[in-house]
Design a protein around this motif. Structure first.
Motif, short mmCIF file in Angstrom:
data_model
loop_
_atom_site.label_atom_id
_atom_site.label_comp_id
_atom_site.label_asym_id
_atom_site.label_seq_id
_atom_site.Cartn_x
_atom_site.Cartn_y
_atom_site.Cartn_z
N ASN A 230 3.20 19.56 -59.27
CA ASN A 230 4.05 20.76 -59.17
C ASN A 230 3.81 21.32 -58.58
O ASN A 230 2.03 21.74 -58.58
CB ASN A 230 4.13 21.05 -60.40
CG ASN A 230 4.99 20.40 -61.75
OD1 ASN A 230 5.96 19.19 -60.61
ND2 ASN A 230 4.95 19.85 -62.78
N SER B 55 3.91 26.33 -57.91
CA SER B 55 4.42 27.47 -58.56
C SER B 55 5.50 28.60 -57.29
O SER B 55 4.05 28.96 -56.61
CB SER B 55 3.95 28.59 -59.17
OG SER B 55 4.02 30.01 -59.52
N SER C 248 12.41 22.93 -49.58
CA SER C 248 12.37 21.96 -49.49
C SER C 248 12.73 21.31 -48.80
O SER C 248 12.01 20.16 -48.24
CB SER C 248 13.48 21.54 -50.98
OG SER C 248 13.22 22.13 -51.84
N VAL D 7 9.71 16.85 -50.67
CA VAL D 7 10.03 17.78 -52.31
C VAL D 7 10.90 16.37 -53.42
O VAL D 7 12.15 16.55 -52.87
CB VAL D 7 10.69 19.11 -51.97
CG1 VAL D 7 11.16 19.15 -53.22
CG2 VAL D 7 9.26 19.23 -50.79
N GLU D 8 10.37 16.15 -54.25
CA GLU D 8 11.46 15.59 -54.51
C GLU D 8 12.69 16.53 -56.18
O GLU D 8 13.85 16.01 -55.74
CB GLU D 8 10.57 14.92 -55.97
CG GLU D 8 9.52 13.61 -55.40
CD GLU D 8 10.27 12.30 -55.13
OE1 GLU D 8 11.19 11.88 -56.22
OE2 GLU D 8 10.25 11.73 -54.50
N PHE E 194 13.46 20.87 -57.54
CA PHE E 194 13.18 22.02 -57.86
C PHE E 194 13.38 22.32 -59.00
O PHE E 194 15.10 22.28 -58.88
CB PHE E 194 13.14 22.39 -55.96
CG PHE E 194 14.74 23.05 -55.43
CD1 PHE E 194 15.17 23.94 -56.88
CD2 PHE E 194 15.20 22.58 -55.09
CE1 PHE E 194 16.67 24.28 -55.74
CE2 PHE E 194 16.28 22.93 -54.66
CZ PHE E 194 17.13 23.63 -54.94
N CYS F 246 9.47 26.13 -59.50
CA CYS F 246 8.91 25.18 -59.39
C CYS F 246 9.77 24.31 -58.63
O CYS F 246 10.47 23.52 -58.94
CB CYS F 246 8.82 24.92 -60.75
SG CYS F 246 7.78 23.04 -60.82
N GLU G 219 8.17 20.37 -57.13
CA GLU G 219 7.55 19.17 -57.47
C GLU G 219 7.91 18.33 -56.58
O GLU G 219 8.74 18.16 -55.82
CB GLU G 219 8.74 18.25 -58.84
CG GLU G 219 8.18 16.93 -59.02
CD GLU G 219 8.62 16.00 -60.12
OE1 GLU G 219 8.43 15.14 -60.14
OE2 GLU G 219 9.33 16.59 -61.08
N GLU H 232 5.87 15.10 -54.13
CA GLU H 232 5.64 14.23 -54.23
C GLU H 232 4.54 13.69 -53.40
O GLU H 232 5.42 13.46 -51.82
CB GLU H 232 6.42 12.73 -53.96
CG GLU H 232 6.31 11.31 -53.70
CD GLU H 232 7.10 10.07 -53.48
OE1 GLU H 232 6.65 9.18 -52.48
OE2 GLU H 232 8.35 10.35 -54.11
N GLY I 261 3.51 23.71 -65.64
CA GLY I 261 3.14 22.44 -66.14
C GLY I 261 1.82 22.24 -67.56
O GLY I 261 1.69 21.11 -67.69
#
Length: 791
Positions: free
Chosen positions: A2, A4, A22, A32-33, A35, A163, A165, A167, A249
């Motif tokens: 993650n 920020s 992203s 990017v998985e 947001f 946030c 995320e 991979e 997280g």
């Protein structure tokens, strides 16, 4: 991983939408998985200030509040809260508001009094007392932050971060950190990356507070650094730090623990803090554990260690499992006043094996398993000490203990713009390449790329080309044809399987794929004898369950199970096929024989023995297999004893087909008549003849003759057909069965069989006497086999 957005902005300021960010990061190689904004689920909740409180006239536990929410007039809200007072600022959910738990708030009445909203607790905002230590768990969240009445509560309390995320692949350990992803973002957007060196301004000397470090396993610990902090004040972290941890997280705990977590997230370097007073002899020893040695970790679990596992120990006992988790005895508590920060590098495989053996994979071990940069240990340690000073959490001691045994030389890779352009099919200038590499901290000097130590994935010039490509833009690289000759053809065996598959599909059969694992109970369902060799299956050591505990030694149960699923779904006409493997066990020490089988299964209105037999005969004809025998068989328990046949070529069985035994159909909840075929695919391949011979159009006319024969019901039609083929020789063009007839007039043990025979010579027109002589010979041969012409 993650990220920020608020934390990212400290290193590189990127003004763009979350979606565009992203997409750009994904295109440059950091996938990017998804947001999410922290306040996505919270709507129409504002800051309100209590103007007055009075008791509810009809309920002792309720109060009526008048609350200013920044509108023309105050709102009246009924609440049961006991921890509020006049002038308190609180979160107010207005009519139609959404809360974190999915709850929706509407105006209503409580005991006859109108209530135009609801006051919220920290939990209803998706928070806890770890995020706001001054809040209480079972009451209304009384906001102590600076904010204005009517403000959106999420912005007022900092619950509005983005946030993202990612991979991250395991070969990029540098990107498991905010700094690593910020470096990638700066390179993607061609912006300067602002990474400042940690500054410790108020460190003091104290000879009475020293820790000695001995690394007795340098092969497992190439770098170990430590530093002492005295006058420690364990207290909640400031809001800005808690906010960043929450977005990433991580649950805030206290300032010391939060600093170690903060540094781990920012630098990608796990940190640990020991209580100085609980280290025996103030001597840290990095060593292999002793067999049977015990340690109780921070999660209050006791672990038994062995000599293959690395520990951090003092002079008497282990105080941490290296790279995995600290020990309970040396942990930080409210009475701790002096701590020792640890920043170390451990061998990736050692941490992975230890974590797996102890069953305790942690965030720390997950990072170490990737293979971290030992040069990151000292900057991370200094950053932790800098935060100690920023948070006024203690006094840093000047002395830093550094034990290292690794090669500090940076990898050098030849830099060839010509190779890179040829490799990528581009025309990028040398200056552009140098600038791209500079943005990812790769220095180009004297036609050599000096690779930073945090990039273990860069090993040769092809990797350098990839770096150039991903920041130049894959979308900017023009498509081009491949150079060279590439021979990519099916093998002969694959071609045969493709031919079979195409024929199956044209015959109306659907391809299926079934698991190679089955339950041993399947053998009972197909009525296998207790001593049948097929029951001796290969057993799985760690099956998911009994239903998948053995490797199948026959594909028939898998086919019947699939037919049963279709029948239970009310699919009344089904034709399925699969080219699948069966696993025949040889010995316990050897791998099983994997035999590939062509298996057919069918049931329905138009299905019978002859229908499935016709499909198999089409397969054999397609493969050029002509000389085969068909014999009735009753040896297979799962097949109907009077409706099963085996196929042979040169007395070698190549397969079987027929009707499934009624009891087996009942076991699978199938209709009474189900038909299957099971053939050896490898045998079909070995017998196939793919040679295509050109035949010119015939010059001479054909002669047609129909014969009707009377024979015993025990005489196979194929036997009669073979007699016809052998008797007619080269002038036989085609023979077709067009009638099989039985009746009481013929006799109970008799049947009538009729064939249509086409004769043609390639050299001349057949004369009547030639045809008559041939037919006489044919009838004589048939008579010797027990078949006579019907009168």
């Amino acid at each position: 991983m993650n990220l920020s957005k608020r934390w990212l902005d400290k290193f590189v300021k990127i003004d763009t939408s979350a979606k565009d960010f992203s997409e750009a990061m994904t295109m440059s190689g950091s996938k990017v998985e998804g947001f999410k904004y922290e306040n996505d689920e919270i709507k129409n909740v504002v800051v309100g200030q209590i103007l007055s409180l009075e008791k509810h006239p009809d309920a002792d536990k309720l109060q009526i509040c008048q609350i200013d929410v920044g509108k023309d007039k105050p709102l009246q809200i009924v609440t049961a809260a006991k921890n509020i007072k006049v002038e308190d600022k609180v979160p107010v959910a207005l009519d139609g508001a959404y809360l974190k738990n999915g709850q929706r708030i509407f105006n209503g009445k409580l005991r006859g009094v109108d209530s135009f909203g609801m006051l919220c607790s920290v939990a209803e905002l998706g928070l806890s007392t770890n995020d706001f230590p001054y809040a209480i768990e079972d009451g209304i969240f009384v906001i102590q932050e600076e904010c204005n009445v009517g403000d959106d509560v999420c912005k007022a309390i900092g619950l509005d971060d983005l946030c993202v995320e990612f991979e991250i692949t395991s070969n990029r350990p540098d990107c498991f950190s905010v700094i690593g992803l910020a470096r990638e973002a700066a390179a993607t957007y061609k912006k300067e990356f602002n990474l400042s060196k940690p500054q410790i301004k108020n460190a003091v000397a104290d000879e009475n507070l020293k820790v000695e470090v001995s690394v007795k396993a340098p092969d497992l610990c190439p770098c170990y650094c430590s530093r002492v902090v005295k006058d420690v004040k364990v207290e909640p972290s400031p809001r800005w730090l808690r906010e960043l941890l929450r977005t990433m997280g991580v649950r805030p705990i206290n300032n010391i623990v939060d600093i170690t977590n903060f540094v781990m997230l920012e630098y990608g370097q796990p940190m640990h803090a020991f209580d100085y007073n609980n280290i025996s002899g103030q001597h840290i020893i990095v060593r292999r554990a002793k067999n049977g040695e015990m340690i109780t970790t921070l999660d209050d679990t006791e672990h038994k260690l062995n000599e293959n596992q690395l520990v951090i120990a003092d002079e008497n006992k282990p105080i941490a499992i290296a790279g995995v988790m600290g020990g309970e005895f040396s942990s930080i508590n409210d009475n701790t006043n002096t701590i020792v920060f640890e920043s170390a590098n451990f061998k990736a495989s050692s941490v992975r094996k230890t974590a797996k053996a102890q069953g305790m994979r942690t965030d720390s071990s997950a990072l170490y398993e990737k293979g971290l940069d030992p040069n990151n240990c000292i900057p991370a340690l200094n950053r932790a000490c800098e935060l100690i000073e920023m948070l006024n959490a203690g006094t840093v001691i000047e002395r830093t203990v550094i034990c290292k045994s690794y090669n500090e030389n940076k990898l050098e890779i030849p830099f060839s713009p010509e190779f890179i352009n040829g490799f990528l099919g581009t025309e990028i200038t040398k200056d552009e390449m140098v600038e791209i590499l500079r943005r990812v901290d790769c220095e180009v000097k004297d036609d050599v790329v000096i690779v930073p130590t945090f990039r273990p994935d860069l090993e040769d010039k092809a990797d350098i080309a990839e770096e150039i490509a991903r920041f130049f833009g894959y979308d900017k690289i023009a498509s081009s044809l491949c150079k060279g000759v590439f021979a990519a053809n099916y093998t002969p065996y694959q071609s045969v399987k493709n031919s079979i598959a195409n024929l199956m599909i044209s015959a109306g059969y659907s391809d299926i794929v079934t698991y190679s694992f089955i339950s041993p109970k399947e053998y009972d369902k197909i009525l296998l004898d207790e001593n049948d060799k097929l029951r001796n299956s290969v057993r799985i050591q760690n099956p998911l369950g009994e239903d998948t505990s053995v490797m199948r030694s026959s594909v028939i149960p898998s086919m019947l199970s699939c037919l049963a699923r279709n029948y239970s779904s009310r699919n009344m006409n089904v034709r399925l096929y699969e080219i699948a493997k069966e696993y025949i066990k040889t010995t316990d020490d050897e791998l099983p024989d994997e035999n590939e089988r062509l298996v057919l299964g069918a049931y329905g209105e138009n299905e019978d023995f002859f229908a499935i037999k016709g499909v198999i005969e089409d397969v054999l004809d397609k493969l050029g297999i002509k000389d085969y025998d068909i014999k009735a068989d009753s040896s297979l328990n799962y097949m109907h004893p009077g409706r099963c046949a085996k196929f042979y070529v040169n007395d070698k069985q190549i397969g079987m087909l027929g009707e499934v035994h009624p009891i087996v159909c009942e076991n699978y909840n199938l209709p009474k008549r189900v038909y299957v075929a099971d053939f050896d695919t490898k045998a079909l391949y070995e017998l196939s003849k793919n040679d295509k011979v050109y035949k010119p159009l015939p010059k001479y006319p054909a002669v047609l003759r129909d014969i009707s024969l009377l024979c015993s019901v025990d005489v196979p039609v194929l036997t009669l057909q073979k007699i016809i083929v052998n008797s007619c020789g080269d002038i036989l063009e085609k023979v077709e069965l067009f009638d099989v007839y039985q009746s009481d007039q013929l006799g109970k043990d008799k049947k009538s069989v009729a064939f249509s025979i086409t004769l043609r010579s390639q050299n001349e027109t057949l004369k009547e006497n030639q045809i008559n002589d041939l037919m006489d010979k044919l009838i004589g041969n048939l008579k010797s086999a027990g078949a006579v012409l019907r009168s």
